[in-house]
Structure formats: structure tokens, C-alpha cells
Design a protein around this motif. Structure first.
Motif, mmCIF file in Angstrom:
data_model
loop_
_atom_site.group_PDB
_atom_site.id
_atom_site.type_symbol
_atom_site.label_atom_id
_atom_site.label_comp_id
_atom_site.label_asym_id
_atom_site.label_seq_id
_atom_site.Cartn_x
_atom_site.Cartn_y
_atom_site.Cartn_z
ATOM 1 N N THR A 40 61.749 78.284 -30.941
ATOM 2 C CA THR A 40 62.974 79.084 -30.962
ATOM 3 C C THR A 40 63.522 79.183 -32.376
ATOM 4 O OG1 THR A 40 63.571 78.477 -28.693
ATOM 5 C CG2 THR A 40 65.359 79.196 -30.134
ATOM 6 N N ALA A 44 63.794 82.613 -34.772
ATOM 7 C CA ALA A 44 65.068 83.047 -35.349
ATOM 8 C C ALA A 44 64.973 83.192 -36.865
ATOM 9 C CB ALA A 44 66.169 82.055 -34.975
ATOM 10 N N THR A 72 73.446 79.774 -36.036
ATOM 11 C CA THR A 72 73.467 81.104 -35.411
ATOM 12 C C THR A 72 72.780 81.105 -34.047
ATOM 13 O OG1 THR A 72 71.430 81.731 -36.574
ATOM 14 C CG2 THR A 72 73.528 82.292 -37.633
ATOM 15 N N ILE A 73 71.981 80.094 -33.764
ATOM 16 C CA ILE A 73 71.325 80.024 -32.446
ATOM 17 C C ILE A 73 71.817 78.820 -31.651
ATOM 18 C CG2 ILE A 73 69.277 81.323 -33.110
ATOM 19 C CD1 ILE A 73 67.806 78.639 -33.441
ATOM 20 N N ALA A 80 73.598 84.022 -29.439
ATOM 21 C CA ALA A 80 72.613 82.942 -29.327
ATOM 22 C C ALA A 80 71.619 83.261 -28.213
ATOM 23 C CB ALA A 80 73.305 81.613 -29.036
ATOM 24 N N PRO A 81 70.327 82.942 -28.405
ATOM 25 C CA PRO A 81 69.321 83.243 -27.379
ATOM 26 C C PRO A 81 69.475 82.334 -26.166
ATOM 27 C CG PRO A 81 68.357 81.935 -29.136
ATOM 28 C CD PRO A 81 69.737 82.283 -29.593
ATOM 29 N N CYS A 84 68.668 78.466 -26.519
ATOM 30 C CA CYS A 84 69.431 78.081 -27.699
ATOM 31 C C CYS A 84 69.291 76.589 -28.003
ATOM 32 C CB CYS A 84 70.905 78.427 -27.486
ATOM 33 S SG CYS A 84 71.582 77.775 -25.936
#
Length: 301
Positions: A40, A44, A72-73, A80-81, A84
Motif C-alpha cells: 500500500t 501511494a 496521506t494514507i 486515504a485508501p 490504509c
């Protein structure tokens, strides 16, 4: 002439830093960066910085220009994905990018580059990297029963000063005599090296220049491999010949201005890419296949 790749010339500092990084990353169950979390994080980073070089090819040409903030994640942050990172994992990532420092803030060893995240498992696994443990166990503390869980940075560095480990370190930047004899030093380092910090190599290269002065201009070169791991591996072009350029430099005085590299998968070349002498970087010409070295030229960043 000498070829030096992904140099680990300061074993004392490098291995102490790896143990410190592992200890920090496992300070709590929430802080550990799992394989999924590392993927992840890498995704990013690439999303944020891939286009900085003008070519969206999934590889960071010059991660020195990438100033990614893992916050930022972080879970709960806008954008955020779904997969996260929690707040503790974000702090671990920040520590991995940052230098490990002594109590007086001087650098023990540099942090790892953006783009190298998927390989951090070598340092952040359930147990610390084996070489680091064994070297401090047998060469520094001289105790086969030494427990890596008891590692403390400053006492370890103090003990290392009087150990045989110091005989292994090669950190003196004064190469004036070597250069005066016509010696050439051809250095290279993977920009995505997940074990030996790329900045360690760059720092040594820079210190040689400052120490020797203008004499180093014709005697040392530094090349970086975008997306390349520790000497090899990674998604970048990691197959290249340093011997022929070194011979041409030593015997004919032709300093290498560009080194062609390729990515070979299952015996087939799937990408070619130039390696450029620092501080130059490969820049996309604006047209042409992104998987061909001919589409890139070396130039100022």
C-alpha cells in the motif's frame, strides 16, 4: 580501477541502524508494517511521485525529488485508501525514510529511499536481518548468547569502536593517492535498495569530492539504477556491464557518460534504460516507447 556497487562501507553504522529500525518497527503490534501495508505504501509513493520525471512508467527516476508523506494514507484522512495505514504504521514509515541518528543528532546511517518499500521485509521481518545480529553478537559483544532484543544503539556503537568490526569499515574519503596513481572509482547504487541506503553511497561519493577537491572530477563517477534493488532485483533495469566502461576509462581515458541497462525476465529483455552519471538523470525525450533506453537522454535533474 575499482567498481563499487551498493556500498556497505560503514558496517558498524549500517548494521546498528538495521537493528534500531527493526526495534522501532516492532515497538508495538500496531506499529509493524505488514507485507500488505508495504505494498500500500509503495503504491501511494509511486502514484505521488512517478510523474515527477515526466514519464509515467511506474518507476521513480529520481526519488531524491520525491517528498512523500505517509500520513496521506493514514486511516481516517481524506482520500486515504481502503487498505490504509494506522497512525503507528505511518510513524514507522517515517522513521524508515529518515536517518538513524546518535544522541548528538549525527547520522549513524541514512534512511531508505521512496520506492524501495516492498523490499523492507528484509529488515523489518519477525526477526532482524541476520547479518546485523551475527556481526554484533560475535564481533562486537563476543557473546554467542547475546540477545538482539537487548540491543541499545549508543552502547552498541560505543562497544563497536574497540571491536574488530572497525577493521572492516572503509569510510576514509581521502582517495588522493589512489587518484594520483591514475586510479578510477566507478560507483553505482540501486535507487530502490531496501537494505543498504542509497544515500550512504551518495554521501561517500560527496565526501570524496569535498576531501580530494577537483582531482576527483576525473577519477570518480556515481551511477544510480532507478527501480533497482540491492545490486539487482526490483522493477528497474538491473542488468548492466560496469567492467567495459571502467576499462575504457582506465586504459583510454574515456569517462563513462551513460551506461545502458536492461531488465531481463525469463531470459527475455523487457525493458532497457540508461544509467546516468550523478547528478544527471535520465529524462524522457517526450516521445517514444517508455520501455526503450533510446527514449531517454541524460541531463540535469
Amino acid at each position: 580501477g575499482i567498481i563499487a556497487g551498493d556500498i556497505a562501507n560503514d558496517i558498524t553504522g549500517l548494521y546498528a541502524a538495521r537493528l534500531q529500525q527493526h526495534q522501532w518497527a516492532h515497538r508495538s503490534a500496531e506499529a509493524a508494517l505488514t507485507t500488505e501495508a508495504l505494498r500500500t505504501l509503495n503504491t501511494a509513493v509511486v502514484t505521488a511521485c512517478d510523474r515527477l520525471d515526466g514519464a509515467a512508467d511506474g518507476i521513480l527516476e529520481n526519488p531524491l525529488q520525491c517528498h512523500f508523506d505517509p500520513a496521506t494514507i493514514q486511516c481516517g484522512k481524506p482520500g486515504a485508501p481502503a487498505d490504509c495505514l494506522n497512525a503507528e504504521q505511518v510513524e514507522t514509515a517515517r522513521r524508515m525514510y529518515a536517518p538513524v541518528r546518535r544522541a548528538d543528532k549525527s547520522v549513524v546511517s541514512n534512511g531508505l529511499m521512496p520506492g524501495s518499500e516492498v523490499g523492507w521485509t528484509a529488515v523489518l521481518g519477525a526477526e532482524p536481518e541476520r547479518n546485523s545480529v551475527e556481526v554484533y553478537r560475535h564481533m562486537v559483544f563476543k557473546d554467542p548468547q547475546w540477545d538482539w532484543k537487548a540491543f541499545q544503539l549508543m552502547p552498541a556503537l560505543t562497544a563497536a569502536k574497540t571491536s574488530p568490526l572497525k577493521e572492516v569499515d572503509a569510510v576514509d574519503p581521502n582517495l588522493a593517492q589512489f587518484f594520483a596513481r591514475g586510479g578510477k572509482l566507478l560507483m553505482y547504487h540501486g535507487f530502490a535498495d531496501p537494505q543498504t541506503p542509497t544515500m550512504n553511497g551518495l554521501d561517500y561519493y560527496t565526501r570524496v569530492g569535498r576531501t580530494v577537491g577537483r582531482a576527483s572530477d576525473e577519477s570518480i563517477r556515481m551511477f544510480f539504477g532507478p527501480g533497482v534493488g540491492h545490486c539487482e532485483g526490483g522493477i528497474g533495469a538491473d542488468t548492466f556491464d560496469m567492467m567495459e566502461p571502467l576499462v575504457a576509462w582506465v586504459e583510454r581515458g574515456a569517462a563513462p557518460a551513460r551506461i545502458e541497462a536492461s531488465k531481463v525476465v525469463d531470459g527475455k529483455t523487457v525493458r532497457t534504460h540508461p544509467m546516468c552519471p550523478y547528478p544527471e538523470v535520465a529524462k524522457y525525450n517526450g516521445s517514444g516507447d517508455l520501455k526503450l533506453a533510446s527514449s531517454f537522454s541524460c541531463g540535469a535533474p
